[in-house]
Scaffold this motif. Structure first.
Motif, PDB file in Angstrom:
ATOM      1  N   UNK A 176     -58.598   9.815   7.045  1.00 23.33           N
ATOM      2  CA  UNK A 176     -57.902   8.826   5.394  1.00 23.33           C
ATOM      3  C   UNK A 176     -58.439  10.555   4.317  1.00 23.33           C
ATOM      4  N   UNK A 177     -59.318  10.742   4.769  1.00 19.39           N
ATOM      5  CA  UNK A 177     -59.692  12.044   4.261  1.00 19.39           C
ATOM      6  C   UNK A 177     -59.058  12.766   4.074  1.00 19.39           C
ATOM      7  N   UNK A 178     -58.339  13.469   5.326  1.00 20.27           N
ATOM      8  CA  UNK A 178     -57.637  14.178   6.093  1.00 20.27           C
ATOM      9  C   UNK A 178     -55.916  14.309   5.824  1.00 20.27           C
ATOM     10  N   UNK A 179     -55.335  12.841   5.089  1.00 20.48           N
ATOM     11  CA  UNK A 179     -54.032  12.475   4.763  1.00 20.48           C
ATOM     12  C   UNK A 179     -54.648  12.361   3.418  1.00 20.48           C
ATOM     13  N   UNK A 180     -55.907  12.509   2.799  1.00 21.47           N
ATOM     14  CA  UNK A 180     -56.343  12.952   1.543  1.00 21.47           C
ATOM     15  C   UNK A 180     -55.911  14.396   1.352  1.00 21.47           C
ATOM     16  N   UNK A 181     -56.433  15.356   1.852  1.00 19.81           N
ATOM     17  CA  UNK A 181     -56.325  16.853   1.575  1.00 19.81           C
ATOM     18  C   UNK A 181     -54.437  17.410   2.355  1.00 19.81           C
ATOM     19  N   UNK A 182     -54.457  16.803   2.374  1.00 19.92           N
ATOM     20  CA  UNK A 182     -52.633  16.709   3.316  1.00 19.92           C
ATOM     21  C   UNK A 182     -51.793  16.806   1.689  1.00 19.92           C
ATOM     22  N   UNK A 183     -52.210  15.264   0.833  1.00 19.35           N
ATOM     23  CA  UNK A 183     -51.664  15.059   0.294  1.00 19.35           C
ATOM     24  C   UNK A 183     -52.157  16.367  -0.800  1.00 19.35           C
ATOM     25  N   UNK A 208     -54.302  27.711   6.712  1.00 24.11           N
ATOM     26  CA  UNK A 208     -55.355  26.192   6.590  1.00 24.11           C
ATOM     27  C   UNK A 208     -54.718  24.797   6.206  1.00 24.11           C
ATOM     28  N   UNK A 209     -53.768  24.607   6.374  1.00 24.36           N
ATOM     29  CA  UNK A 209     -52.615  23.999   6.412  1.00 24.36           C
ATOM     30  C   UNK A 209     -53.210  23.565   8.221  1.00 24.36           C
ATOM     31  N   UNK A 210     -52.489  24.338   8.946  1.00 22.93           N
ATOM     32  CA  UNK A 210     -51.702  24.215  10.452  1.00 22.93           C
ATOM     33  C   UNK A 210     -53.674  23.761  11.102  1.00 22.93           C
ATOM     34  N   UNK A 211     -54.579  24.554  10.651  1.00 24.33           N
ATOM     35  CA  UNK A 211     -56.033  24.393  10.848  1.00 24.33           C
ATOM     36  C   UNK A 211     -55.812  22.742  11.166  1.00 24.33           C
ATOM     37  N   UNK A 212     -55.860  22.622  10.036  1.00 27.40           N
ATOM     38  CA  UNK A 212     -56.684  20.601   9.466  1.00 27.40           C
ATOM     39  C   UNK A 212     -55.400  20.125  10.094  1.00 27.40           C
ATOM     40  N   UNK A 213     -54.593  20.668   9.828  1.00 27.90           N
ATOM     41  CA  UNK A 213     -53.271  19.607  11.052  1.00 27.90           C
ATOM     42  C   UNK A 213     -54.009  19.624  12.607  1.00 27.90           C
ATOM     43  N   UNK A 214     -53.957  20.340  13.503  1.00 28.53           N
ATOM     44  CA  UNK A 214     -54.496  20.352  14.595  1.00 28.53           C
ATOM     45  C   UNK A 214     -56.036  19.967  15.020  1.00 28.53           C
TER      46      UNK A 214
END
Length: 81
Positions: A15-22, A57-63
């Motif tokens: 959920x936190x990752x989705x918030x970061x993505x948004x 940074x976004x690529x690392x978060x997705x991984x």
């Protein structure tokens, strides 16, 4: 009980990752709008460089998000009744 705790932890993380993505998507759109009239080539290069850093940074978060992905619950699966 321990597996239930880890599932809750993973769902919270997801959920936190989705918030970061948004947030990232919103920030990217805002940055493009803010800088759409920039004409200085040095400033454009600086902005592109900053954008590339943010993309990494976004690529690392997705991984990371993919490493800790959870299975959907039965009630989350469409068409299964």
């Amino acid at each position: 009980m321990a597996s239930l705790f880890s599932t809750r932890t993973l769902r919270s993380f997801s959920s936190e990752l989705l918030s970061c993505w948004t947030y990232a998507i919103r920030r990217i759109r805002d940055a493009f709008r803010e800088n759409k009239n920039v004409k200085d080539s040095e400033k454009i290069e600086e902005l592109v460089s900053k954008a590339k850093e943010n993309l990494e940074i976004i690529h690392r978060q997705v991984t990371i998000g993919q490493m800790y992905a959870t299975q959907k619950l039965v009630i989350e699966s469409p068409g299964k009744t």
